[in-house]
Design a protein around this motif. Structure first.
Motif, PDB file in Angstrom:
ATOM      1  N   GLY A 150      83.326 127.383   5.997  1.00 49.12           N
ATOM      2  CA  GLY A 150      82.685 128.703   5.789  1.00 49.12           C
ATOM      3  C   GLY A 150      83.752 130.016   5.663  1.00 49.12           C
ATOM      4  N   THR A 151      84.599 129.859   6.684  1.00 52.67           N
ATOM      5  CA  THR A 151      85.611 131.017   6.529  1.00 52.67           C
ATOM      6  C   THR A 151      86.419 131.026   5.493  1.00 52.67           C
ATOM      7  N   SER A 193      91.255 130.776   8.608  1.00 53.36           N
ATOM      8  CA  SER A 193      90.501 129.556   8.865  1.00 53.36           C
ATOM      9  C   SER A 193      91.244 129.013  10.248  1.00 53.36           C
ATOM     10  N   THR A 195      87.312 128.829  18.094  1.00 51.00           N
ATOM     11  CA  THR A 195      85.947 128.278  18.271  1.00 51.00           C
ATOM     12  C   THR A 195      85.701 126.958  18.910  1.00 51.00           C
ATOM     13  N   SER A 222      77.648 129.512   8.583  1.00 47.29           N
ATOM     14  CA  SER A 222      78.407 130.454   9.340  1.00 47.29           C
ATOM     15  C   SER A 222      77.771 131.473   9.527  1.00 47.29           C
ATOM     16  N   SER A 273      76.787 131.993   2.925  1.00 46.60           N
ATOM     17  CA  SER A 273      77.558 131.331   3.715  1.00 46.60           C
ATOM     18  C   SER A 273      76.709 131.200   4.871  1.00 46.60           C
ATOM     19  N   GLN A 274      75.579 131.895   5.110  1.00 48.17           N
ATOM     20  CA  GLN A 274      74.803 131.638   6.181  1.00 48.17           C
ATOM     21  C   GLN A 274      73.904 130.269   6.049  1.00 48.17           C
ATOM     22  N   ILE A 329      80.908 136.391   9.028  1.00 49.85           N
ATOM     23  CA  ILE A 329      81.535 136.362   7.657  1.00 49.85           C
ATOM     24  C   ILE A 329      81.547 137.764   6.923  1.00 49.85           C
ATOM     25  N   ARG A 345      82.039 125.627  10.091  1.00 50.05           N
ATOM     26  CA  ARG A 345      82.470 127.213  10.224  1.00 50.05           C
ATOM     27  C   ARG A 345      83.869 127.393   9.664  1.00 50.05           C
TER      28      ARG A 345
END
Lengths: 142, 155
Positions: free
Chosen positions: B95-96, B133, B140, A117, A112-113, A122, B92
């Motif tokens: 990713g979530t 999300s 964000t 993110s 994920s990183q 996370i 982001r």
């Protein structure tokens, strides 16, 4: 109308190899760390420590083994633990749904990183979803 | 030392599995993209994603992650960010979403086989992924960088 050229094949292969390399830099070292955890018995220590808290999710102490093998190793390890233990169907369901949100953390958090993110953020989201839904199912399921 | 070696081999075999899917996937993607197929497909799937701030390009990695897994989804995102197809804020949000809902076929089958009900394995993950999300999208700030942003700059 639908075209496949050698240039497309080459470009796709190159992108695929690049991606594999980027992920390999994360996946391989992580697998080595997990192997050390397992061999040193550290995994067993964590499990023993958390066993008393499982009642909160309507789970027996044994289920801690399932949750921790899922959280830290992967879902296959969790499935293996389920098979080795005598859990009720509702316990299996609670564990399964909790682990759906949050599993293979040592491998997936760095991924994920890598995808942009922050790791801690996370981790918090996944753990919070897992614990909240686990608690809810513990209350709702018979 | 043998423990480290064992871990290394496990990692490499895992990586091999990934490569066996990622490389063909990237070739198929390249062909689809060159033929303009991806744009059409994305337009169909993109509607619900627009609400959580994802454009056509942003919806695609989510779909890949949900079907194939987080590793493959990340692979697509890494490329999309590198080539400037998604912003860092979109990355982001994606990713979530995919941290919560990924590999829904594989993960679900494992526990379904062990007796857990199908609905409870799938629905809560998709629902919470969407809700979280949306929250991330709303709260964000823009993290935008110029196109051509690379991994090193992201770290």
């Amino acid at each position: 109308m639908f075209q496949v050229t050698r240039k497309m094949l080459w470009k796709g292969t190159k992108t695929g190899l690049q991606t594999t390399w980027e992920l390999g830099k994360v996946v391989v070292p992580t697998a080595m760390v997990v192997a050390i955890f397992r061999a040193s018995g550290f995994l067993d220590t964590i499990t023993a420590f958390f066993a008393p808290y499982m009642g909160f999710f309507g789970l027996s102490g044994e289920a801690a083994v399932v949750l921790f093998s899922g959280y830290f190793v992967n879902l296959y390890a969790a499935a293996g633990s389920i098979m080795a233990l005598n859990l009720t169907i509702s316990e299996i369901t609670i564990c399964a749904v909790m682990l759906g949100f949050c599993h293979s953390l040592l491998v997936e958090l760095p991924i994920s990183q890598k995808a942009g993110s922050p790791l801690g953020y996370i981790f918090l989201i996944r753990l919070a979803c897992s614990l909240a839904v686990g608690w809810l199912l513990g209350v709702v399921l018979p | 030392m043998s423990i480290l070696w064992e871990g290394f081999l496990q990692g490499m075999s895992g990586l091999w599995t990934v490569a066996c899917v990622v490389i063909p996937l990237m070739i198929v993607l390249e062909i689809a993209e060159s033929n303009g197929l991806l744009q059409k497909l994305n337009r169909l799937m993109a509607k619900p994603f627009r609400i959580i701030g994802l454009g056509e390009e942003g919806a695609f990695p989510v779909v890949v992650a949900v079907v194939f897994g987080i590793t493959y989804g990340s692979g697509v995102i890494i490329n999309h960010v590198r080539t400037g197809k998604v912003t860092r804020k979109e990355a982001r949000v994606i990713g979530t979403f995919m941290a919560i809902a990924h590999a829904l076929i594989e993960d679900t089958i494992i526990f379904w086989v062990l007796g857990a009900p199908l609905f409870l394995l799938v629905a809560p993950r998709l629902l919470l992924a969407y809700v979280m999300s949306y929250v991330v999208h709303k709260f964000t700030p823009e993290l935008d960088l110029p196109n051509g942003d690379n991994l090193e700059a992201m770290d």
